[in-house]
Write a protein that holds these residues in place. Structure first.
Motif, short mmCIF file in Angstrom:
data_model
loop_
_atom_site.label_atom_id
_atom_site.label_comp_id
_atom_site.label_asym_id
_atom_site.label_seq_id
_atom_site.Cartn_x
_atom_site.Cartn_y
_atom_site.Cartn_z
N ASN A 198 -1.98 -2.50 3.64
CA ASN A 198 -2.10 -2.27 2.19
C ASN A 198 -1.74 -3.49 1.35
O ASN A 198 -1.12 -3.37 0.30
CB ASN A 198 -1.25 -1.07 1.76
N GLU A 199 -2.12 -4.69 1.83
CA GLU A 199 -1.85 -5.91 1.07
C GLU A 199 -3.12 -6.74 0.93
O GLU A 199 -4.01 -6.70 1.78
CB GLU A 199 -0.76 -6.74 1.73
N LYS A 240 -1.21 -9.29 -3.65
CA LYS A 240 -0.95 -7.96 -4.22
C LYS A 240 -0.54 -7.01 -3.11
O LYS A 240 -1.05 -7.10 -1.99
CB LYS A 240 -2.19 -7.42 -4.93
N TYR A 257 -0.14 -2.83 -2.32
CA TYR A 257 -0.48 -1.50 -2.78
C TYR A 257 0.58 -0.51 -2.30
O TYR A 257 1.06 -0.62 -1.17
CB TYR A 257 -1.86 -1.08 -2.25
N GLN A 258 0.93 0.42 -3.16
CA GLN A 258 1.88 1.45 -2.78
C GLN A 258 1.21 2.47 -1.87
O GLN A 258 -0.01 2.64 -1.86
CB GLN A 258 2.43 2.15 -4.03
N GLU A 270 -1.90 4.68 -2.80
CA GLU A 270 -2.71 4.05 -3.86
C GLU A 270 -4.10 3.72 -3.36
O GLU A 270 -5.07 3.81 -4.12
CB GLU A 270 -2.00 2.79 -4.36
N ILE A 271 -4.21 3.34 -2.10
CA ILE A 271 -5.53 3.03 -1.53
C ILE A 271 -6.41 4.27 -1.57
O ILE A 271 -7.58 4.22 -1.96
CB ILE A 271 -5.39 2.52 -0.08
N LYS A 318 -7.46 4.90 -5.26
CA LYS A 318 -8.30 3.92 -5.95
C LYS A 318 -9.41 3.35 -5.08
O LYS A 318 -10.28 2.64 -5.58
CB LYS A 318 -7.45 2.77 -6.47
N PRO A 352 -9.16 -2.36 -1.73
CA PRO A 352 -8.78 -3.39 -2.70
C PRO A 352 -9.99 -4.09 -3.30
O PRO A 352 -10.93 -4.45 -2.60
CB PRO A 352 -7.96 -4.38 -1.83
#
Length: 257
Positions: free
Chosen positions: A226-227, A238, A240-241, A244-245, A248, A251
């Protein structure tokens, strides 16, 4: 160089030259047979003589090339499996000219032959994915590979829905201090490598993570899940929490497939 080393180099080089010449010739044969079939089926029709037949033969060039490419990819992969040509994970001295080194060099030379003659045309197709699998890569479902610049196929692990963008380079070996050092490259589920990026040996890209376009990921880098990373050398841009992926989507970074 001692006699034993010289003999290994001569035998390895001769086997590589003869085998690749033979495989290339066998791959050309189906394309030639296809042309012969086209010519024979259009013979005897006055409407086609002579210029109509020229047009038919000319338009058969692409189908013949596709036949040649498919044959070359899978004959090459089959030969590598039979001869056990591969990149062994670990370290080995270059100037020992061991059979491990010669198998590594032969394996990557055969990969280069396929890349030069059909890689650019076949990349991003299902045939290219099947070739990579046949040549030793571990590839999960839904993986998209839009590059021919891959070395050491047997040390590449591309998990489900991973994406390798246009002209990105994944290489699982480097030469350092007179030694070849090889280590597996792993892209976890839904990992993405951007266009023209370079990923070195031992790199691991976490689940849902992405590397931006034209980045360099040095050897041994571990990118957490998640980065988003980018730059030369690549660094975190960035995070991501958790969750969150899913909310949203993947990325949104300049990847360009």
């Amino acid at each position: 160089m001692g006699a034993g080393k010289a003999l290994r180099v001569i035998l390895g080089g001769a086997l590589l030259l003869v085998s690749q010449s033979f495989i290339f010739g066998l791959s050309v044969m189906p394309a030639l047979l296809f042309w012969q079939l086209v010519l024979s089926k259009t013979r005897g029709f006055p409407f086609f003589d002579p210029y109509g037949r020229y047009v038919i033969v000319a338009t058969s060039l692409i189908p013949a090339y596709l036949i040649f490419s498919a044959a070359l990819m899978f004959l090459s992969a089959s030969w590598n499996r039979m001869m056990r040509w591969r990149t062994e994970e670990g370290e080995y001295a270059i100037h020992d000219y061991s059979w491990t080194l010669i198998r590594w060099a032969s394996y990557n030379a055969s990969i280069s032959v396929v890349r030069i003659f059909c890689g650019e045309a076949m990349r991003a197709t299902i045939l290219w994915t099947y070739y990579l699998k046949a040549n030793g890569a571990k590839i999960g479902p839904g993986v998209y590979v839009n590059t021919a610049r891959l070395n050491d196929h047997n040390l590449l692990v591309l998990e489900e829905k991973a994406v390798v963008g246009g002209d990105a380079k994944l290489i699982a070996h480097l030469a350092e201090n007179g030694r070849v050092k090889a280590k597996r490259v792993i892209l976890h589920k839904r990992a993405t490598i951007g266009v023209n990026s370079v990923v070195g040996p031992g790199v691991e890209i976490g689940e849902n993570s992405a590397v931006g376009a034209m980045s360099f990921v040095p050897k041994g880098t571990k990118i957490p899940p998640n980065e988003v990373w980018g730059g030369v050398p690549a660094h975190v841009i960035k995070r991501y929490q958790e969750g969150e992926i899913e909310a949203k989507g993947q990325p949104g970074i300049p990847i360009t497939y």
